[in-house]
Design an enzyme around this catalytic site. Structure first.
Site, PDB file in Angstrom:
ATOM      1  CG  ASN A  35      -1.886  -1.164   1.228  1.00 29.96           C
ATOM      2  OD1 ASN A  35      -2.133  -1.787   0.194  1.00 29.96           O
ATOM      3  ND2 ASN A  35      -2.448  -1.480   2.385  1.00 29.96           N
TER       4      ASN A  35
ATOM      5  CD  GLU B 299      -3.389  -5.629  -1.619  1.00 32.71           C
ATOM      6  OE1 GLU B 299      -3.911  -4.792  -0.859  1.00 32.71           O
ATOM      7  OE2 GLU B 299      -3.036  -6.764  -1.233  1.00 32.71           O
TER       8      GLU B 299
ATOM      9  CD  GLU C 148       1.004  -7.654  -0.537  1.00 36.04           C
ATOM     10  OE1 GLU C 148       0.216  -7.753   0.432  1.00 36.04           O
ATOM     11  OE2 GLU C 148       1.209  -6.585  -1.144  1.00 36.04           O
TER      12      GLU C 148
ATOM     13  CD  GLN D 294       5.392  -6.119   4.397  1.00 36.69           C
ATOM     14  OE1 GLN D 294       6.295  -5.440   4.838  1.00 36.69           O
ATOM     15  NE2 GLN D 294       4.269  -5.586   3.917  1.00 36.69           N
TER      16      GLN D 294
END
Ligand code: AHR
Length: 496
Positions: A72, A173, A292, A350
């Site tokens: 993001n 995204e 992800e 992550q």
């Protein structure tokens, strides 16, 4: 005790093991960068301010690629803020994580860190607040050798050689309303196509990833992929998938079977991409970048997600994983490997502190979470070709995924040996796994390890970092080949 079998035959190849399956992700989020990979005052910090303890653990984890800088975060990022003299770099509001970004680390530092870690950088461009021009500028800055203003700026900033970044994500995204500058599928598809077209004018060999749905639960899932690929099919190589799982309502059985959902997700995206290809009469195949994936207790994050004020590197998304998390995680890894014919790249989200296999304390220790182990073992031992193993296993009923096999497994085969990765999802009994390896000739089990614990919620901590770690499994028979898999366990069986 449960009984299951699987058959190994080197003729049953799915695809080569893809090194990029073992990618991870470093986002400017929480403490992933600051006090994660970078902490100039840390006792182990090197000349560039990178934590040597984290570098060593990254190497041990066996990471292949690292996606950067978001997530993001990238949808509001100005990459120029992070290059040049540190003292002149601006501080900015990061809207994605309600934090202050100091820009002490930018693309040049990240690539330097990648070289030290022995990993391939994978870059995302901002298609939220920015677009084609900023993407082209970043590409020129990173990859053009010299002789233009931007490439000479990189040289002046200390990176004489081009960064040579091959894989680029076209935004992040972009279907999510939480994404700064989020778009409809048509809007994004057009922008991704035109950004890709322009980037390919600089370098046709780039590998480009278009954003798929941010999860398979999005209302537009399926339609989004189709519309985006209708615009960008010939111009991109990958469509992305993102998926996070967590144990909900104490339903461990469903949680341990979450890879069933991932299988469905992959099959749906492959079918959608191939459908678009058929309609376009294209022989080209779009692969999946599962860039992800992880266990993430998002429900906890939603409860106390947004930090008060605009802190620098706050503690965000710092999930502490237990044994059951690691077993569910291992199941996801098995599913990625089983689908290596179409999932040719993946990024565990992550790497450090933020839903991560590696944890650190500022100024203090670094340690391995439970999920570190399945990843490190699979990265080290998966080699050669992925084999289809067709397990024959008892099943159990789950509330979320219906009937699911207790055994979830995959194998890889190379000249130096064959390795089986297997999860026993049973919560109450061991599973006796018989391996039919006649097609491999006279092989023996040379090593069997198990990751398990009597307390399925046991975690590792800085004080007790090896509480949950792989241990030798002595419950092995050689003729016929048989290994006992404890309940709720991740297992690695090496044959030679
Ligand atoms: O990995 C954490 C966040 O999850 C990423 O920033 C975003 O892409 C996803 O929603």
């Amino acid at each position: 005790m449960h009984q299951a079998t699987l058959t190994l035959d080197p003729a049953f190849k799915v695809a080569p093991v893809r090194r990029r399956t073992f990618g991870t992700f470093v986002e400017h989020l929480g403490r992933c960068v600051y006090t994660g990979i970078y902490e100039p005052d840390h006792p182990t910090a090197d000349d560039d301010g990178f934590r040597a303890d984290v570098l060593a653990l990254t190497r041990e984890l066996g990471v292949s690629t690292v996606r950067y800088p978001g997530g993001n975060f990238v949808s509001g990022y100005r990459w120029e803020d992070g290059v040049g003299p540190r003292s002149e770099r601006p501080r900015r509001l990061d809207l994605a994580w309600h934090s202050t970004e100091t820009n002490e680390v930018g693309v040049d530092e990240f690539v330097r860190w990648c070289r030290k870690a022995g990993v391939e950088p994978m870059m995302a461009v901002n298609l939220g607040t920015r677009g084609i021009e900023a993407a082209l500028d970043l590409l020129e800055y990173c990859n053009h050798p010299s002789g233009t203003t931007l490439s000479d700026l990189r040289v002046a900033n200390g990176s004489k050689d081009p960064h040579g970044i091959a894989m680029w994500c076209l935004g992040n995204e972009m279907d999510g309303p939480w994404q700064t500058g989020h778009k409809t599928a048509r809007e994004y598809g057009r922008l991704a196509a035109e950004t890709a077209r322009a980037m390919r004018m600089v370098d046709p060999s780039l590998e480009l990833v278009a954003c798929g749905s941010s999860s398979s639960s999005m209302p537009t899932f399926g339609a989004w992929e189709a519309e985006v690929l209708e615009e960008a099919y010939d111009l991109v190589d990958y469509i992305s998938c993102h998926a996070y799982y967590e144990e909900k309502d104490g339903d461990l059985g469903s949680f341990l079977a979450c890879s069933t959902d991932m299988e469905y997700f992959i099959a749906s995206v492959v079918a959608t991409a191939d459908h678009v290809g058929a309609r376009l009469k294209s022989r080209k195949r779009i692969d999946i970048s599962f860039d992800e994936w992880n266990i993430w207790y998002q429900s906890r994050f939603r409860d106390d997600g947004t930090p008060a004020g605009w802190p620098v590197a706050p503690r965000l998304l710092e999930d502490h994983y237990h044994l059951a998390d690691a077993v569910a995680f291992g199941g996801l890894l098995i599913t990625l490997l089983r689908n290596s014919d179409r999932v040719t790249a993946a990024s565990l989200a992550q790497l450090v502190n933020v839903i991560a296999p590696i944890m650190t304390e500022p100024g203090g220790r670094a340690w391995k979470q439970t999920t570190f182990h399945p990843f490190a073992q699979a990265s080290r031992l998966a080699a050669g070709d992925v084999l289809r193993v067709e397990p024959v296993s008892p099943v159990y009923e789950t509330a979320r995924h219906g009937e699911v096999p207790l055994l979830h497994a995959v194998a890889t085969h190379a000249e130096r040996g064959t390795t089986v990765f297997a999860v026993n999802r049973s919560t109450d009994a061991p599973l006796s796994l018989e391996i039919d390896a006649r097609a491999l000739g006279g092989v023996r089990v040379v090593e069997a390890t198990t990751l398990t614990h009597e307390d399925v919620h046991a975690r590792n901590t800085a004080d007790d970092p090896d509480r949950v770690a792989p241990r030798a499994n002595a419950d092995v028979e050689q003729d016929p080949l048989r290994v006992l898999l404890p309940p709720v366990s991740w297992n690695v069986i090496r044959l030679a």
